[in-house]
Design an enzyme around this catalytic site. Sequence first.
Site, PDB file in Angstrom:
ATOM      1  N   GLU A 122     -30.686 -53.567  -2.968  1.00 41.27           N
ATOM      2  CA  GLU A 122     -31.684 -52.719  -2.282  1.00 41.27           C
ATOM      3  C   GLU A 122     -31.637 -51.283  -2.789  1.00 41.27           C
ATOM      4  O   GLU A 122     -30.707 -50.880  -3.493  1.00 41.27           O
ATOM      5  CB  GLU A 122     -31.451 -52.769  -0.769  1.00 41.27           C
ATOM      6  CG  GLU A 122     -30.071 -52.278  -0.381  1.00 41.27           C
ATOM      7  CD  GLU A 122     -30.078 -51.496   0.900  1.00 41.27           C
ATOM      8  OE1 GLU A 122     -30.954 -50.637   1.073  1.00 41.27           O
ATOM      9  OE2 GLU A 122     -29.190 -51.734   1.732  1.00 41.27           O
ATOM     10  N   LYS A 135     -23.641 -52.232  10.211  1.00 43.13           N
ATOM     11  CA  LYS A 135     -22.978 -50.929  10.206  1.00 43.13           C
ATOM     12  C   LYS A 135     -22.312 -50.664  11.563  1.00 43.13           C
ATOM     13  O   LYS A 135     -22.898 -50.922  12.607  1.00 43.13           O
ATOM     14  CB  LYS A 135     -23.983 -49.831   9.856  1.00 43.13           C
ATOM     15  CG  LYS A 135     -24.322 -49.859   8.365  1.00 43.13           C
ATOM     16  CD  LYS A 135     -25.155 -48.676   7.938  1.00 43.13           C
ATOM     17  CE  LYS A 135     -26.623 -48.936   8.078  1.00 43.13           C
ATOM     18  NZ  LYS A 135     -27.206 -49.842   7.115  1.00 43.13           N
TER      19      LYS A 135
END
Length: 299
Positions: free
Chosen positions: A25, A159
């Site tokens: 990405e 995350k």
Amino acid sequence: MPLSLSYSPEVSDAKAAFAPIVALESTIVTHGMPWPRNLETALAVEAEVRAAGAVPATIAVVGGRIHAGLAPDALEALARAEGVAKLSRADLAAALARGITGSTTVAATMICARLAGIAVFATGGIGGVHRGAETSFDISADLQELAQTPVTVVSAGAKAILDLPKTLEVLETLGVPVIAYQSDAFPAFWSRSSGLAAPLRMDSAAEIAAAHRMRGLLGLPGGQLVGNPIPEEDEIPRAEIEPMIARAMADTAGASGKDVTPALLARLYELSGGRTLEANIALVRANARLAAEIALRLA
Ligand code: PSU
Ligand code: MN
């Protein structure tokens, strides 16, 4: 107006030869890391994929074209640029129609990878349910994407700035297989364990590839989330990172929408004296290696 999808020469050759390809990405480059470490990391991650015998396809939108495989100068331009759009499922089509340039999040990269015929994708940590989502309703579109687009995403978990128990609950509701690699626990990005049991454990790339294929045979639309714990020598233990996350959340309380995650990552970089960035780089590189192994088993 046609949809334009450009392949780098390397990716184009790999596609023709049915050779293994790993999608990467670009939001991590534009919004996840500071210049110049962002560019160094992107190049190092591509090199990890090549060293493991696969071809990297870094995905971004440049001038209204989807690129699968970015030339080094295009990658550098993205890494240096300020104010680049962070594209997800909701705004990818509008960006292409308007001819703009933007980086792709996990969700948008999955969409582009599927279009390009790429089944495996490596990132750092996916987006998920934010802490306080019961009032903010802030839940990353990455979760919905995993439910509908058939790409195996190799991450170090979600995350750790997120609410990880809620993130796992939503993934379960959406029917997304969450696979911890060589671990019983769901990893927590900078830390090896979130303290939460992972729904599935797999110990080899071959097993993950076989499960990916089986989903296709079942006709299931979504992907798989692989949680690869950060290498031990690079981890920041949970007890050390948690107080910094609490502080970073308080310090960035003014951020909203797409700015929340980049603001938290940038503040944590300052609070940790750069340690979160070093850990982030190490975990993305490890994810690229595992993704390449999975792509090799699938090719
Ligand atoms: N992994 C990283 N750093 C990042 C990201 C992933 O190590 O910055 C990016 C991905 O593009 C992911 C995005 O999709 O963060 C999540 O943003 P949000 O929470 O706004 O959905
Ligand atoms: Mn959000």
